[in-house]
Write a protein that holds these residues in place. Sequence first.
Motif, PDB file in Angstrom:
ATOM      1  N   LEU A   1       1.037  -1.102  -0.070  1.00 58.75           N
ATOM      2  CA  LEU A   1      -0.197  -0.018  -0.100  1.00 58.75           C
ATOM      3  C   LEU A   1       0.392   1.156   0.186  1.00 58.75           C
ATOM      4  O   LEU A   1      -0.045   2.455  -0.444  1.00 58.75           O
ATOM      5  CB  LEU A   1      -0.941   0.069   1.295  1.00 58.75           C
ATOM      6  CG  LEU A   1      -1.396  -0.957   1.209  1.00 58.75           C
ATOM      7  CD1 LEU A   1      -2.696  -1.140   2.545  1.00 58.75           C
ATOM      8  CD2 LEU A   1      -2.216  -1.375   0.020  1.00 58.75           C
TER       9      LEU A   1
ATOM     10  N   THR B   1       0.269   4.108  -2.565  1.00 57.89           N
ATOM     11  CA  THR B   1      -0.678   5.553  -1.672  1.00 57.89           C
ATOM     12  C   THR B   1       0.109   6.337  -1.890  1.00 57.89           C
ATOM     13  O   THR B   1      -1.209   7.715  -1.494  1.00 57.89           O
ATOM     14  CB  THR B   1      -1.507   4.345  -1.579  1.00 57.89           C
ATOM     15  OG1 THR B   1      -1.318   4.113   0.283  1.00 57.89           O
ATOM     16  CG2 THR B   1      -2.416   3.498  -1.929  1.00 57.89           C
TER      17      THR B   1
ATOM     18  N   ILE C   1     -10.100   3.362   1.198  1.00 54.20           N
ATOM     19  CA  ILE C   1      -9.488   1.961   0.359  1.00 54.20           C
ATOM     20  C   ILE C   1      -9.737   0.426   0.792  1.00 54.20           C
ATOM     21  O   ILE C   1      -9.396   0.453   1.958  1.00 54.20           O
ATOM     22  CB  ILE C   1      -7.432   1.906   1.054  1.00 54.20           C
ATOM     23  CG1 ILE C   1      -6.803   3.248   1.215  1.00 54.20           C
ATOM     24  CG2 ILE C   1      -7.046   0.788   0.445  1.00 54.20           C
ATOM     25  CD1 ILE C   1      -5.445   3.446   1.551  1.00 54.20           C
TER      26      ILE C   1
ATOM     27  N   VAL D   1      -8.780  -3.506   0.220  1.00 54.40           N
ATOM     28  CA  VAL D   1      -8.499  -4.321  -0.351  1.00 54.40           C
ATOM     29  C   VAL D   1      -8.861  -5.622  -0.416  1.00 54.40           C
ATOM     30  O   VAL D   1      -9.141  -6.268   0.828  1.00 54.40           O
ATOM     31  CB  VAL D   1      -7.178  -4.374  -0.023  1.00 54.40           C
ATOM     32  CG1 VAL D   1      -6.196  -5.997  -0.035  1.00 54.40           C
ATOM     33  CG2 VAL D   1      -6.637  -2.997   0.929  1.00 54.40           C
TER      34      VAL D   1
ATOM     35  N   TYR E   1       1.817   0.594   7.029  1.00 55.23           N
ATOM     36  CA  TYR E   1       1.195   1.223   6.160  1.00 55.23           C
ATOM     37  C   TYR E   1      -0.067   2.440   7.093  1.00 55.23           C
ATOM     38  O   TYR E   1       0.156   3.826   7.370  1.00 55.23           O
ATOM     39  CB  TYR E   1      -0.382   1.026   5.680  1.00 55.23           C
ATOM     40  CG  TYR E   1      -0.447   2.130   4.367  1.00 55.23           C
ATOM     41  CD1 TYR E   1       0.769   2.425   3.372  1.00 55.23           C
ATOM     42  CD2 TYR E   1      -1.814   2.374   4.790  1.00 55.23           C
ATOM     43  CE1 TYR E   1      -0.406   3.408   3.041  1.00 55.23           C
ATOM     44  CE2 TYR E   1      -2.170   3.398   4.203  1.00 55.23           C
ATOM     45  CZ  TYR E   1      -2.025   4.054   2.799  1.00 55.23           C
ATOM     46  OH  TYR E   1      -2.638   5.342   2.212  1.00 55.23           O
TER      47      TYR E   1
END
Length: 426
Positions: A330, A333, A348, A350, A407
Amino acid sequence: MEDAGDRLSKMPDDILLAVLERLDIRDAARASTLSRRFRRILTMFSKLVINVSSFEPNNEGDRSKVTQGDLTQANAVMAEATKSILSGRRNSRQYALHLLCLQFCLGDESNSIVQTVGCTMDTLMVGAVEFTILTKKEQAHCTEDDVLFYGQQLMSLFEVCPNAFGGLTCLKLENVSLNEPDLPIIFSVCKRLEFLRLDNCDMGILSSLEIEHPRLGELEIDDCRFDRVHLKWLPKLTMLTFEMWISQQDPLSFGYVPLLRSLSLTNICLSWHKMLKLSDFLDNVTISSLKLNFKSKKIWVLPEGPTELLPVFHKLRLVDLVNISEECDLNWTMFILQGAPSLEELHITVRDHFCEMMMDEEVRAQYAYSTEKKGVDWEGATSDFKHHKLAVLKIFGFRPEDKFLMYVKSVEMYVKSVDMYSCLWM
């Protein structure tokens, strides 16, 4: 004890109107046969929504179970019902009709539907008029000959009653292949059009489409085989949805679209697809909302630095990144955060959506699915980078794994103003 009919007859008009307006139009029309008063109530509706699906046998909302013969019969019954309902409306002009919304199939029966609407619009003031024009075959079963035939039927329908189309505020089309001048003709005839959806429509494979319209505010183009769509002059356009393209170049170009604020893009990256460089792709627009759907496949945008992105991202408030493959890291991004200093929300999702993903290797090769890795390389934010506006981070499909935890820590490190972030399981 009084029977139900007597009890209903004693209700005030506004109560009866509220009850009938909540019924499916077929049931409301049946109720109107009970008495003259009920027929009069039907002419008081402020909105009329008439769908061919209401007249299909065993109405279950599943078109795959309905035959073409069923649809022809349903279309014919709907044509008669529409004529009956709207003729009563024309004879009683006391109540305003704010919305007339019709869903019907292309066919000989649809001529009567459109002519009835045209006559109504000649005699009544109608606020908004919406057509959803279906085909009797679904997209998965349409051949090249089918979509050509449906295109001919559509243009014949325009010739039957152009004034009905001239009053449309919303038009949804599917599965039609038109000649090169036909779509521009539709745009010029539908002068009041505010919403347009094209689903599996084209003017020949890899044709170009140029759109000009003074009132169009929302445009949806889904799975159409244009090589390029140029939004030449759309001064009222605010929302654009563009899904699935086959072009080897940028599928869209923007002319005069000063009010465009919301953009949604969806695509599966095939081997020949060009990676979108957003700073070039969005060069002439300044959006506040961006949605990118990757269909659980390869990421098809190129990460760029803030210098390139700031001119097109400086007003961006909301970004929604949908269906990022579970194989992807990630960190890429973060380039959006760096390039969008006004960003307030980042969403987001996923997931590997196995119901939609093509797994068969032979079929993947046949349709040129990309064999490259699904992620993109990005070095990440510089050590002095800080974001001061982001308030909400939502991760759907979050798992307590290193990839996700690292992240979230990165976002916390670089974003000073996050008051809340949500990590949600799918």
